[in-house]
Write an enzyme that holds these catalytic residues in place. Structure first.
Site, PDB file in Angstrom:
ATOM      1  N   SER A 122     -18.475-101.978  31.111  1.00 56.51           N
ATOM      2  CA  SER A 122     -19.659-102.773  30.811  1.00 56.51           C
ATOM      3  C   SER A 122     -19.566-103.447  29.455  1.00 56.51           C
ATOM      4  O   SER A 122     -20.380-104.313  29.139  1.00 56.51           O
ATOM      5  CB  SER A 122     -20.905-101.879  30.831  1.00 56.51           C
ATOM      6  OG  SER A 122     -20.813-100.876  29.828  1.00 56.51           O
ATOM      7  N   HIS A 143     -17.930-105.111  37.502  1.00 56.11           N
ATOM      8  CA  HIS A 143     -18.942-104.310  36.822  1.00 56.11           C
ATOM      9  C   HIS A 143     -20.157-104.097  37.711  1.00 56.11           C
ATOM     10  O   HIS A 143     -20.979-104.999  37.899  1.00 56.11           O
ATOM     11  CB  HIS A 143     -19.359-104.988  35.509  1.00 56.11           C
ATOM     12  CG  HIS A 143     -20.401-104.228  34.760  1.00 56.11           C
ATOM     13  ND1 HIS A 143     -21.383-104.834  34.011  1.00 56.11           N
ATOM     14  CD2 HIS A 143     -20.635-102.883  34.659  1.00 56.11           C
ATOM     15  CE1 HIS A 143     -22.170-103.909  33.481  1.00 56.11           C
ATOM     16  NE2 HIS A 143     -21.729-102.724  33.867  1.00 56.11           N
ATOM     17  N   GLU A 155     -20.871-107.889  38.584  1.00 60.59           N
ATOM     18  CA  GLU A 155     -20.277-108.955  37.786  1.00 60.59           C
ATOM     19  C   GLU A 155     -18.774-108.978  38.043  1.00 60.59           C
ATOM     20  O   GLU A 155     -18.089-107.978  37.831  1.00 60.59           O
ATOM     21  CB  GLU A 155     -20.548-108.723  36.301  1.00 60.59           C
ATOM     22  CG  GLU A 155     -22.025-108.859  35.931  1.00 60.59           C
ATOM     23  CD  GLU A 155     -22.296-108.499  34.489  1.00 60.59           C
ATOM     24  OE1 GLU A 155     -23.091-109.219  33.846  1.00 60.59           O
ATOM     25  OE2 GLU A 155     -21.724-107.496  33.997  1.00 60.59           O
ATOM     26  N   ASN A 193     -25.604-107.695  30.122  1.00 61.18           N
ATOM     27  CA  ASN A 193     -25.788-107.082  28.810  1.00 61.18           C
ATOM     28  C   ASN A 193     -25.923-108.117  27.704  1.00 61.18           C
ATOM     29  O   ASN A 193     -26.520-107.839  26.656  1.00 61.18           O
ATOM     30  CB  ASN A 193     -24.636-106.123  28.501  1.00 61.18           C
ATOM     31  CG  ASN A 193     -24.804-104.796  29.204  1.00 61.18           C
ATOM     32  OD1 ASN A 193     -25.916-104.360  29.474  1.00 61.18           O
ATOM     33  ND2 ASN A 193     -23.702-104.144  29.523  1.00 61.18           N
TER      34      ASN A 193
END
Length: 508
Positions: A122, A143, A155, A193
């Site tokens: 991540s 991800h 992702e 993120n």
């Protein structure tokens, strides 16, 4: 040769992520080899998967036979060599670059040259992980989010040397696994993120500034902006042992970009062990998994007594929202160019504070109240007002009564640029626009990733379109005026589309 239709999947790491990925792959009809150096970890993971499959069968989402067949597709392994004939190997081990590089080197010694190797990282660079590989073109990021079976997004991260065929195949496979694939290039935080920085860091900034407390910020974010959780509820859920290092990491990886500046609030709490739910104490207190209520009943509001109300015309769109609310509430409004001597003076700043409005418009600051109109003043949508430091208590009481006239909750905060909602919405939209400007991902993938990965009511670019890009820019420019902080500078993607009057989803 790799089986493109029914690949055999190897998973290294039998923790929560490896377990979740194994479950969705097996349910999708694929054979899975779950490998962990600790046999006990693999046994626990398979037992947990069995339990989850049985629950799905009980709920009617799988038949008992399908649940049993899915479990039968998963085998437990304790050696990397057992993954030699896999078509795809997914790494889900500890977030340490040297550990992942070592693992990928071991895998390259045993798997075929066409086996795709992916990391569920991540926060680490896919390019850095692939740097030591003989065939970096078959290495990518994949991800997933926890819990994997419920978070229907993955992702697909393209490192600098990842092959397009590898990325395309992984995106197709994601659909087979029941997930939405969002593609992005290798940059700190990828999409989710990266985009998620704005909510938490701006919420922390607001509290650090003394504008209001954590529970009020959370209430505004939920009940005005429509989010499932406020930033402090989310930080408690994730745990500061996870969230704070990510905030610091992304800030440093972007070379101290002001938009991502962390807060000492979380650093101090992390040092004190107040991590959130997992420690029983965070921004809120917990009894096990249950939050101990810290809310008190709102005081009863007095009935509105007819009195003079005057509304600033500085921002016509915002003014009209206040006038419509007052008309629906059968409250008369003064129509003169200046307020009478005893009028409650209402201003509608975008990015500015109540004090700036009072001074710039030549109004008496002891009678000025600012109201946030960015998302409207609809019944049931929490309203937020703020006085100047000079506003008389009697004026504030009148305003609190007025804006609660239909029973809608009202939050009163201290004077600040951009209230709470404006600052958070503008920061979220501006950050997403920067991700689009840097071509980290397409606007469509940005919105899908944030909506599915973070549970926002809208994707950030769609949110910006719904509010209006020009209004978002006006908020940011007002915040710059008040604070002079470059964290609020409008990005060029946002500014250009606002100037042109086109959607934030338009790609040039």
């Amino acid at each position: 040769m790799r089986d493109l239709q029914n690949p055999q999947i190897g998973i290294v790491g039998a923790g929560a992520m490896g377990q979740g990925i194994a479950q969705i792959a097996a349910v999708a009809g694929l054979k899975v080899r779950l490998m962990d150096m600790d046999p006990a970890a693999s046994s626990r993971a398979i037992a947990a998967i069995d339990s989850m499959l049985q629950k799905l069968a009980t709920k009617g989402k799988l038949t008992p036979a399908q649940a049993q067949e899915a479990l039968g597709r998963i085998s437990s392994e304790d050696s990397v060599r057992a993954l030699a004939d896999c078509d795809l190997v997914i790494e889900a081990v500890v977030e340490k670059l040297e550990v992942k590089r070592s693992l990928f080197a071991q895998l390259e010694e045993v798997v075929r040259d066409d086996t795709v190797l992916v990391s569920n990282t991540s926060s680490l660079s896919i390019t850095a992980i692939a740097a030591g590989c003989r065939h970096p073109e078959r290495v990518a990021g994949y991800h997933f989010f926890n819990p994997v079976p419920l978070m229907k997004v993955v992702e697909v991260v393209r490192g600098l040397r990842s092959g397009e065929a590898t990325i395309d195949w992984l995106a197709t496979l994601a659909t087979r696994l029941g997930h939405t694939a969002v593609r992005c290039r290798d940059m700190p935080g990828f999409i989710v993120n990266h985009a998620g920085r704005a909510l938490n860091t701006e919420g922390l900034r607001i509290v650090q500034e003394g504008v209001t407390d954590e529970s009020t910020v959370d209430a505004i974010v939920r009940e005005q902006l429509g989010f499932r959780m406020g930033p402090f509820e989310l930080l408690d859920l994730t745990g500061l042992d996870v969230s704070h290092p990510v905030m610091e990491s992304i800030y440093r990886q972007f070379y101290d970009e002001p938009r991502f500046r962390p807060s000492p609030i979380t650093a101090i709490r992390l040092a004190g062990g107040m991590l959130g739910r997992k420690s029983g104490s965070g921004f809120y207190e917990y009894d096990g998994a249950t939050r101990v209520s810290d809310r008190t009943a709102a005081p009863a509001k007095a009935a509105w007594q007819p009195s003079a109300v005057w509304v600033s015309a500085r921002h016509p769109q915002e003014t009209q929202q206040v006038l419509s609310f007052l008309e629906e509430s059968n409250v008369e409004v003064e129509t003169g160019r200046e307020p009478s001597d005893d009028a409650l003076i209402i201003v509608t700043p975008l990015g500015h504070d109540a004090t700036t409005c009072a001074i710039s418009e030549g109004l008496e600051p002891d009678r000025v109240i600012a109201v946030d109109t960015l998302l409207g003043l609809h019944s049931g949508l929490r309203r937020v007002i703020m006085p100047t430091p000079a506003t008389r208590p009697s004026i504030l009481e009148r305003a609190q009564t007025l804006f609660a006239i239909d029973g809608t909750p009202v939050s009163t905060i201290r004077d600040s640029g951009g209230f709470v909602g404006q600052r958070i919405v503008a920061s979220i939209v501006n950050t997403a626009c920067e991700i689009a400007q840097q071509r980290i991902a397409t606007p469509q993938d940005i919105d899908a990733a944030v909506r599915l990965g973070l549970g926002y009511p809208l994707g950030p670019l769609a949110f910006g379109d719904s509010v209006g890009a020009k209004r978002i820019v006006t908020v940011l420019e007002g915040l710059i005026d008040v604070y002079g902080d470059p964290r609020y500078r409008p990005g060029v993607w946002l500014a250009r589309r606002a100037a042109l009057g086109i959607s934030l989803n338009v790609v040039d």
